[in-house]
Design a protein around this motif. Structure first.
Motif, mmCIF file in Angstrom:
data_model
loop_
_atom_site.group_PDB
_atom_site.id
_atom_site.type_symbol
_atom_site.label_atom_id
_atom_site.label_comp_id
_atom_site.label_asym_id
_atom_site.label_seq_id
_atom_site.Cartn_x
_atom_site.Cartn_y
_atom_site.Cartn_z
ATOM 1 N N SER A 49 0.854 -1.192 0.000
ATOM 2 C CA SER A 49 0.000 0.000 0.000
ATOM 3 C C SER A 49 0.884 1.234 0.000
ATOM 4 O O SER A 49 1.752 1.370 0.872
ATOM 5 N N MET A 50 0.654 2.100 -0.961
ATOM 6 C CA MET A 50 1.437 3.337 -1.042
ATOM 7 C C MET A 50 0.939 4.401 -0.083
ATOM 8 O O MET A 50 1.680 5.297 0.301
ATOM 9 N N ASN A 51 -0.349 4.335 0.241
ATOM 10 C CA ASN A 51 -0.918 5.305 1.162
ATOM 11 C C ASN A 51 -2.347 4.893 1.460
ATOM 12 O O ASN A 51 -2.827 3.855 0.990
ATOM 13 N N VAL A 52 -3.034 5.697 2.218
ATOM 14 C CA VAL A 52 -4.416 5.374 2.588
ATOM 15 C C VAL A 52 -5.249 5.173 1.322
ATOM 16 O O VAL A 52 -5.168 5.968 0.385
ATOM 17 N N GLU A 53 -6.000 4.090 1.334
ATOM 18 C CA GLU A 53 -6.904 3.736 0.229
ATOM 19 C C GLU A 53 -6.188 3.377 -1.071
ATOM 20 O O GLU A 53 -6.837 3.258 -2.113
ATOM 21 N N VAL A 54 -4.883 3.199 -1.040
ATOM 22 C CA VAL A 54 -4.121 2.817 -2.233
ATOM 23 C C VAL A 54 -3.412 1.500 -1.959
ATOM 24 O O VAL A 54 -2.463 1.450 -1.164
ATOM 25 N N THR A 55 -3.888 0.430 -2.582
ATOM 26 C CA THR A 55 -3.263 -0.879 -2.395
ATOM 27 C C THR A 55 -3.051 -1.533 -3.754
ATOM 28 O O THR A 55 -3.733 -1.208 -4.732
ATOM 29 N N ASP A 56 -2.120 -2.470 -3.793
ATOM 30 C CA ASP A 56 -1.870 -3.181 -5.049
ATOM 31 C C ASP A 56 -1.280 -4.544 -4.746
ATOM 32 O O ASP A 56 -0.718 -4.786 -3.662
#
Lengths: 113, 118
Positions: A49-56
């Motif tokens: 996850s790069m930041n809140v609400e950003v996952t991959d």
């Protein structure tokens, strides 16, 4: 003390039972990640996850889900664990960039009966 | 694609011997970072060192030293006068940063188990 905290440390479950491993960091890091370690295979990334609400997805995302609703927390959901050899799961975090040091939690050892 | 190879699966030495753990990496990127981590029997992963691709200076920290050679794509780790407490699995890892976007994955080698006996 700066740290990555994951719970539980040990987990025994049965095939097919959904479970959650929590991860929290107190370093205000933007990047968080989950890895699994299997004998002879080293560590492989599950999700990041790069930041809140950003996952991959990482290299081995099948059977897992993640969410990042708050900066400090990054729980891992195992949807339907199968009876593989015991795996060790690590949560990690780093500030932002690829060159930043990645700090790891103490690990969660999972046994599936 | 990036790859890290630690050819030595297991090394056994007697206390006070010097030991070198090999790490060979592959990447097409010109900007990258190399790391070493230690995993003692208790299981946690402990950061040891980070090196970026533009800094080929070798580093020494107490009994530990690292030899980074871009010409051979290697980042070897030497423990001088090994001790029983050095017994652990050691991982070499690589990440690239073409645009330093932070999206790059930390790729680990499979680790070298070092056993130091008294």
């Amino acid at each position: 003390e700066a740290q990555v905290t994951q719970n539980p440390r040990y987990l025994i479950t049965v095939t097919g039972k959904k479970l959650t491993v929590t991860c929290s960091q107190n370093m205000n890091h933007e990047y968080m990640s989950w890895y699994r370690q299997d004998p002879g295979l080293g560590l492989r990334q599950i999700y990041y996850s790069m930041n809140v609400e950003v996952t991959d997805k990482g290299d081995v995302p099948e059977g897992y889900k993640v969410s990042r609703k708050e900066k400090r927390n990054f729980p891992l959901i195992l949807e339907s664990p199968s009876p593989n050899p015991t795996s060790l799961y690590f949560c990690a975090s780093r500030l932002t960039g690829a060159g930043d040091i990645q700090y790891f939690g103490a690990g969660t050892r999972l046994s599936v009966l | 694609a990036q790859k890290v190879t630690q050819a030595q699966t297991e090394i056994s030495v007697v206390e006070k011997e010097d030991v070198t753990l090999d790490c060979v990496y592959e990447t097409r990127d010109t900007t990258y970072y190399l790391f070493w981590y230690k995993q003692p029997p208790s299981g946690e992963l402990v950061f040891l060192i980070r090196r970026n691709s533009f800094d080929e200076q070798n580093e020494i920290s107490g009994r530990y030293s690292w030899n980074f050679q871009k010409s051979t794509s290697s980042f070897n780790f030497t423990i001088t006068a090994s001790q029983v407490v050095d017994s652990a699995v050691y991982f070499c890892a690589l990440t690239t940063a073409e645009a330093d976007s932070g999206y790059s994955t930390l790729t680990f080698g499979k680790g070298t188990m070092l056993l130091v006996s008294p």
